[in-house]
Design an enzyme around this catalytic site. Structure first.
Site, PDB file in Angstrom:
ATOM      1  N   TYR A  61       0.886  -1.508   0.407  1.00  0.00           N
ATOM      2  CA  TYR A  61      -0.129  -0.021   0.089  1.00  0.00           C
ATOM      3  C   TYR A  61       0.550   1.315  -0.100  1.00  0.00           C
ATOM      4  CZ  TYR A  61      -3.554  -3.029   1.523  1.00  0.00           C
ATOM      5  OH  TYR A  61      -4.743  -4.028   1.270  1.00  0.00           O
ATOM      6  N   SER A  62       0.709   1.946  -1.348  1.00  0.00           N
ATOM      7  CA  SER A  62       1.866   3.203  -1.069  1.00  0.00           C
ATOM      8  C   SER A  62       3.278   2.871  -1.210  1.00  0.00           C
ATOM      9  CB  SER A  62       1.275   4.722  -0.625  1.00  0.00           C
ATOM     10  OG  SER A  62       0.385   5.232  -0.959  1.00  0.00           O
TER      11      SER A  62
END
Length: 327
Positions: A61-62
């Site tokens: 995530y990111s």
């Protein structure tokens, strides 16, 4: 807030889990709707105030930013031993060979990187994000067992795979006396119920805790049209890939959610989550939130109990969907 055991473990988790995919850096992630750190922290703090003790993120995530933001906020706002912190491994974190997957090399490297980003000595639940067809499951399960024995991980879980794969992994672990999966994070909501065919019965039989992702179908269960009302609905290509093909048939279910919500004088969010919370063996739906009101609304679902007739009414229009999640 209500609490329950995660599957067949002795660990208590809140009946709602805060999904942290929405916290990160839009420049490092395909999702342009994610909140930066300044805007993420009040959401995490609000979740804690509501009694949520279960937080789920992933290394991908990111590209690590979600873990960093989540870890710093939890360190500032909560006591570590009171929090159940979950993250995942599998996604491609670097270009070139060995940048992702579930090899021993990847798992032993990525757990240390996740611990550094999260600012903790251990994670409570370490999950394989998808199935790795290029790595023998024996190698993966032994590596996961080793990180458990090293004290870096308390429990292990899996996400989004076929039931035969999950069963194979459990068999391999049991055969060798290794740590077994205690949870399944699968794709399940009122407009996507393919998991009810095999995975859910398997989890009931094995006493696995189910922590569904996308419980509101990326918001589609909460509004009349999928393109109305949010930046996410307008820019999230993954959401469109998951649900656009069945929009017309799904709208019949969405309409029934709206009808029942009006009749019960509660929100659509609460109807959709109440349906999941009553589905065996669901432990805690993973709810994403980018506003404080999202959390307050979700928490209200715990007070909603649907009758068997209401459940049948919501489920009746469902038609088979293509598999989305397992790959």
């Amino acid at each position: 807030m209500e609490y329950t055991k995660l599957g067949n473990t002795g660990m208590d988790v809140s009946r709602l889990c805060l999904g942290c995919m929405g916290f990160g850096d839009a420049e490092r992630w395909t999702h342009k709707w994610v909140l930066n750190e300044e805007n993420s922290r009040p959401v995490i703090q609000k979740a804690l105030e509501l009694g949520v003790n279960f937080f789920d993120t992933a290394n991908i995530y990111s590209l690590g930013a979600s873990e960093e933001i989540t870890g710093r906020a939890l360190k500032d706002f909560a006591k570590r031993d009171e929090i159940v912190l979950a993250t995942k491994v599998w996604g491609k974190m670097a270009d070139g060979p060995n940048g992702g997957g579930l090899s021993r090399k990847a798992i032993l490297s990525e757990i240390d990187k996740s611990l550094t980003r999260l600012g903790t000595d251990y994670v409570d639940l370490y999950q394989i994000h998808r199935w790795d067809y290029q790595t023998p499951i024996e190698e993966t399960m032994e590596a996961l067992n080793d990180v458990v024995r090293a004290g870096k991980v308390r429990y292990i879980g899996a996400s989004a795979m076929f039931a035969w794969q999950f069963q194979k992994a459990q068999f391999v672990a049991e055969k060798h006396g290794w740590a077994r999966f205690v949870s399944m994070q699968n794709h399940l909501n009122l407009i996507y119920r393919e998991e009810e065919r095999e995975m859910m019965p398997l989890c009931r039989d094995l006493k696995i805790g189910v922590i569904p992702y996308s419980p509101l179908a990326s918001g589609r269960l909460t509004r009349d049209l999928p393109t109305e009302g949010s930046l996410r609905a307008e820019t999230d290509q993954i959401q469109r890939w998951k649900y656009d093909a069945t929009t017309q048939t799904d709208q019949q279910i969405v309409a029934r959610v709206a009808e029942l919500a009006e009749k019960r004088r509660v929100s659509r969010v609460q109807i959709a989550l109440a349906w999941l919370l009553q589905k065996e063996p669901v432990t805690a739906p993973i709810v994403g939130a980018t506003k404080l009101s999202h959390l307050e609304d979700a928490a209200g679902a715990l007070a909603v109990t649907l009758t068997s007739e209401e459940v049948a009414y919501l489920e009746e229009p469902y038609v088979p969907h293509r598999v989305v999640g397992a790959q």
